[in-house]
Design a protein around this motif. Structure first.
Motif, mmCIF file in Angstrom:
data_model
loop_
_atom_site.group_PDB
_atom_site.id
_atom_site.type_symbol
_atom_site.label_atom_id
_atom_site.label_comp_id
_atom_site.label_asym_id
_atom_site.label_seq_id
_atom_site.Cartn_x
_atom_site.Cartn_y
_atom_site.Cartn_z
ATOM 1 N N SER A 1 4.286 -11.789 -3.193
ATOM 2 C CA SER A 1 3.852 -13.133 -2.790
ATOM 3 C C SER A 1 2.347 -13.049 -2.571
ATOM 4 O O SER A 1 1.865 -12.122 -1.921
ATOM 5 N N ARG B 1 -6.194 -10.986 7.066
ATOM 6 C CA ARG B 1 -6.900 -12.253 6.895
ATOM 7 C C ARG B 1 -6.021 -13.437 7.258
ATOM 8 O O ARG B 1 -6.517 -14.555 7.374
ATOM 9 N N LEU B 2 -4.750 -13.202 7.429
ATOM 10 C CA LEU B 2 -3.836 -14.318 7.677
ATOM 11 C C LEU B 2 -3.692 -14.641 9.156
ATOM 12 O O LEU B 2 -3.453 -15.780 9.525
ATOM 13 N N VAL C 1 -1.022 -14.928 -1.165
ATOM 14 C CA VAL C 1 -1.535 -16.015 -0.330
ATOM 15 C C VAL C 1 -2.936 -16.357 -0.827
ATOM 16 O O VAL C 1 -3.818 -15.493 -0.874
ATOM 17 N N ILE D 1 0.693 -20.540 -1.902
ATOM 18 C CA ILE D 1 1.534 -19.363 -2.112
ATOM 19 C C ILE D 1 1.963 -19.266 -3.579
ATOM 20 O O ILE D 1 2.561 -20.190 -4.120
ATOM 21 N N ILE E 1 4.663 -19.543 5.377
ATOM 22 C CA ILE E 1 3.653 -20.497 4.894
ATOM 23 C C ILE E 1 4.270 -21.398 3.833
ATOM 24 O O ILE E 1 4.065 -22.617 3.831
ATOM 25 N N ALA E 2 5.047 -20.794 2.931
ATOM 26 C CA ALA E 2 5.683 -21.588 1.870
ATOM 27 C C ALA E 2 6.643 -22.614 2.458
ATOM 28 O O ALA E 2 6.720 -23.752 1.984
ATOM 29 N N ARG F 1 9.875 -8.874 0.403
ATOM 30 C CA ARG F 1 10.714 -8.196 1.399
ATOM 31 C C ARG F 1 12.164 -8.580 1.191
ATOM 32 O O ARG F 1 12.477 -9.744 0.988
ATOM 33 N N PRO G 1 -3.881 -0.562 7.772
ATOM 34 C CA PRO G 1 -4.915 -1.415 7.173
ATOM 35 C C PRO G 1 -5.783 -2.074 8.236
ATOM 36 O O PRO G 1 -5.475 -2.030 9.427
ATOM 37 N N THR H 1 3.009 -16.348 9.977
ATOM 38 C CA THR H 1 1.858 -16.318 9.062
ATOM 39 C C THR H 1 2.147 -15.544 7.780
ATOM 40 O O THR H 1 1.235 -15.313 6.988
ATOM 41 N N ASP H 2 3.369 -15.128 7.571
ATOM 42 C CA ASP H 2 3.719 -14.448 6.324
ATOM 43 C C ASP H 2 3.891 -15.472 5.205
ATOM 44 O O ASP H 2 3.987 -16.681 5.468
ATOM 45 N N ALA H 3 3.960 -14.975 3.978
ATOM 46 C CA ALA H 3 3.974 -15.874 2.815
ATOM 47 C C ALA H 3 5.190 -16.807 2.819
ATOM 48 O O ALA H 3 5.064 -17.991 2.504
ATOM 49 N N GLN I 1 0.838 -1.205 0.000
ATOM 50 C CA GLN I 1 0.000 0.000 0.000
ATOM 51 C C GLN I 1 0.874 1.256 0.000
ATOM 52 O O GLN I 1 0.599 2.228 -0.697
ATOM 53 N N GLN J 1 1.512 -9.664 -0.587
ATOM 54 C CA GLN J 1 2.615 -9.088 0.179
ATOM 55 C C GLN J 1 3.716 -8.655 -0.776
ATOM 56 O O GLN J 1 4.168 -9.452 -1.605
ATOM 57 N N ASP K 1 7.865 -8.780 8.789
ATOM 58 C CA ASP K 1 6.714 -9.692 8.860
ATOM 59 C C ASP K 1 6.068 -9.613 10.244
ATOM 60 O O ASP K 1 6.594 -8.947 11.127
ATOM 61 N N PRO K 2 4.974 -10.354 10.450
ATOM 62 C CA PRO K 2 4.273 -10.262 11.752
ATOM 63 C C PRO K 2 4.942 -11.014 12.895
ATOM 64 O O PRO K 2 4.439 -10.993 14.010
ATOM 65 N N SER L 1 10.591 -13.900 9.997
ATOM 66 C CA SER L 1 10.518 -14.908 8.939
ATOM 67 C C SER L 1 11.883 -15.066 8.276
ATOM 68 O O SER L 1 12.600 -14.092 8.101
#
Lengths: 97, 573
Positions: A30, B371-372, A32, A59, B267-268, A85, B367, B262-264, A11, A82, B257-258, B433
């Motif tokens: 990426s 949703r993750l 999700v 992913i 998860i991958a 990064r 935001p 739970t970031d991409a 954003q 996302q 990341d958080p 992450s």
């Protein structure tokens, strides 16, 4: 554009591009994907990701043109986008004496 | 009569050992005896150095002529003798006679394989004892160690003949089917201008590394997490095509990341892991960097100070809190000038821009609920409008309009001069992450060496004790309370292969082939090598089984500093 699915960094990048009047060409993201997405939604998403980057499980990794971001974010199969990064090698910066 | 039957029995060797056989030789004889006739062939290898055949011994004696006679009668030979010390080649079966008959004998011991490389790192986790126990396993044969990093010096002798291929993601071109960018390089043509990837790979799979017989796949990356995802998948796909298990080493990470997996990328990693597919990640080296702030914010306004160092062109604060919280945020500069308070902006553009004179441009992004993970985030970016963001003491002002809520925030900057730091930091919750991924086995770093001599003869030291957790090793737990890191292994200083293409600071180069580095990068590599030795014996094990096996050699209780603590690999199943 479904802004609720875009992470803060993406954003911010869009806002920065707007302010600086510097249109984005492509962005590395990426994506999700909902594990329970319908096959149709998933196929429509795959069609938008035409750069052939990897899409396994939930992913997808893709370099998408910015004008496709709206369609991607609006796809019901997409949970979140996302901005990629930049990670760092985890070597210590502290030096010896 | 089997060779074992003629070898020294435990009782005898203990008796004899009390006189002349050193502890390592006694242990060696004991291992041979325990291996039993089922394994016993006269010269069968039960490990790279452990054979029932001729042994290389170092013998100390006051009567070298007498020693020479006994060696000769035992079918051995003296390789070199001077003063009271002789180097001898002698069969296991003849060692007993040597111990009993040779006059003037002071000590008999096995020759020791000396290595100024990562010997201490291996010793800390008793890798040698593990190899002896599980011989002929324990060296990673039949397992791929894949490393997503800065590349590999394909000409380095430590990897000779074992690099299957390298996906150079940074190179221009198209690598081939399924790889739309980069280039596939064969082993010797792979390069590493940074040196990090070569060092890490050398620790995990170099000739003197933890798994010195593992095959190697390299992914040379630009460290974009999207590309790292593709790199992990590529390694596992190639391993699957070859029908062999693989460990992927990720000695990299970040704080955007958080911090809850739970970031991409996390998860991958979780999705890519499975039977015969294990990912090892570094915890991070931010233990002393004051980049995390965490506190329960009461209703009302809380002011959180952070320091922006000189020469930062961009500073980012990554803030997360419970999705039920209601927080508005403002940012103020060192001279008190402030942005407006910004609430969560649901369902619309969530970024607002503020210009604080010439001090910085501020982007605040608020935001809605992710949703993750069901949580809310705030991203604050200070962007230089001149040469740098104005240095000094800045504030986040958090206005809580709801019930008390715990807020975690991490600073991320791009300054080579140091991180932006919180005035009241918490040096926990520092694992981002991919170390936060549930399936990843995440490594904290312990000190394994605190003195070394570099190529130019300079002596260097660290003021940390060997066997303690490196102060810079990032502490857990995760933001959601999950326990990370998983384990601790040696992480500094580690001497390992040096890329010929890379530049090192003065305290790095040991010689033309080796250099020192430190960090959880190195610890992850040690752990990757260990995982490879487990998969070598149990190729269908996944991360759960591998973690359980490692747990056998570690502490039961969890600590945020080092997880389940130091692994003694010889205690693992």
């Amino acid at each position: 554009m479904n802004y609720a699915k875009l992470d803060g960094a993406l954003q911010e990048l869009l806002a920065e591009s707007e302010i600086e009047e510097r249109p984005l060409d492509t962005v590395l993201v990426s994506i999700v994907v909902d594990a329970d997405a319908t096959e149709g939604d998933r196929e429509r998403l795959e069609a938008l990701l035409d750069d052939g980057l990897s899409f396994d499980g939930t992913i997808a990794v893709s370099e998408v043109t910015s004008n496709k971001l709206a369609d991607i974010s609006d796809n019901p199969a997409v949970l979140a986008l996302q901005l990629s990064r930049r990670l760092s090698p985890k070597v210590s910066r502290r030096r010896a004496v | 009569m089997s060779v074992l039957a003629s070898a020294v029995t435990t009782t005898e060797s203990t008796r004899l050992g009390s006189r002349t056989l050193d502890a390592e030789l006694l242990e060696f004889l004991h291992i041979l005896e325990e291996a039993g006739d089922g394994l016993a062939l006269p010269s069968a290898e039960i490990g790279s150095r452990f054979t029932y055949g001729k042994q290389l011994l170092v013998v100390t004696s006051t009567d070298l002529p007498a020693l020479e006679r006994v060696i000769d009668e035992g079918g051995g030979r003296i390789l070199d003798a001077a003063g009271r010390v002789a180097t001898v080649e002698l069969s296991v079966a003849a060692i007993e006679q040597l111990a009993i008959r040779a006059r003037g004998l002071l000590e008999v011991r096995l020759s020791r394989l000396l290595s100024p490389k990562i010997d201490r790192a291996l010793h800390l986790s008793r890798v040698g004892a593990y190899r002896r126990r599980v011989a002929p396993y324990g060296r990673g044969r039949g397992v791929i160690i894949g490393v997503v990093d800065s590349g590999i010096d394909g000409t380095h002798p430590a990897f000779r003949g074992r690099i299957l291929e390298c996906w150079n993601q940074v190179a221009q071109g198209s690598a081939g089917a399924g790889l739309p960018y980069g280039r596939i390089e064969q082993g010797p043509s792979a390069t590493d201008e940074d040196g990090h990837g070569t060092h890490v790979t050398g620790i995990a799979a170099g000739a003197e590394g933890v798994a010195p017989e593992a095959s190697i796949i390299c992914v040379k990356t630009d460290f974009e997490d999207a590309h790292v995802i593709s790199g992990v998948r590529y390694i596992f796909r190639r391993a699957s095509e070859l029908g062999i298990p693989a460990v992927v080493n990720l000695s990299l990470g970040g704080h955007g990341d958080p911090h809850d997996g739970t970031d991409a990328l996390s998860i991958a990693v979780d999705e890519a892991s499975g039977p015969g597919r294990v990912v090892v990640a570094a915890a991070g080296n931010e233990g002393l960097d004051s980049i995390h702030f965490g506190r329960t914010i009461e209703p009302g306004t809380t002011h959180v100070a952070f320091r922006v160092p000189y020469h930062s062109s961009r500073v980012v604060a990554n803030v997360w809190y419970d999705g039920g919280g209601e927080i508005e945020i403002a940012v103020s500069a060192p001279f008190g000038i402030s942005t407006a308070y910004q609430p969560t902006l649901f369902g619309t553009k969530a970024t607002q821009t503020y210009r604080l004179a010439s001090l910085a441009r501020i982007y605040i992004t608020t935001p809605g609920v992710s949703r993750l993970n069901g949580d809310k985030s705030i991203r604050v970016t200070l962007q230089a409008v001149g040469p740098m963001v104005h240095p000094g003491r800045w504030f986040l002002h958090l206005r809580n309009r709801g019930t008390p809520v715990t807020v975690h925030a991490w600073t991320i900057d791009d300054s080579a001069w140091g991180d932006a730091t919180w005035s009241e930091p918490s040096n926990s919750y520092l694992i981002g992450s991919p170390g936060a991924a549930s399936a990843a086995i995440t490594a904290a770093a312990m000190i394994s060496r605190n003195q070394w001599t570099t190529q130019d003869g300079s002596e260097w030291s660290l003021k940390f004790d060997i066997g303690t957790v490196a102060p810079s090793s990032s502490r857990g737990p995760l933001r959601n309370g999950h326990e990370k890191p998983d384990f601790a292994v040696a992480g500094g200083m580690i001497i390992a292969p040096r890329s010929v293409q890379a530049h090192f600071d003065a305290d790095g180069p040991i010689d033309d082939l080796r250099a020192t580095m430190a960090g959880t990068s190195m610890a992850a590599a040690v752990l990757s090598g260990m995982c490879a030795t487990l998969l070598e014996r149990q190729p269908t094990w996944g991360p759960v089984e591998v973690r359980d096996a490692l747990q056998q050699g570690a502490r039961v209780a969890y600590s945020p500093d080092d997880g389940r603590g130091l692994i003694s690999l010889d205690q693992c199943r």
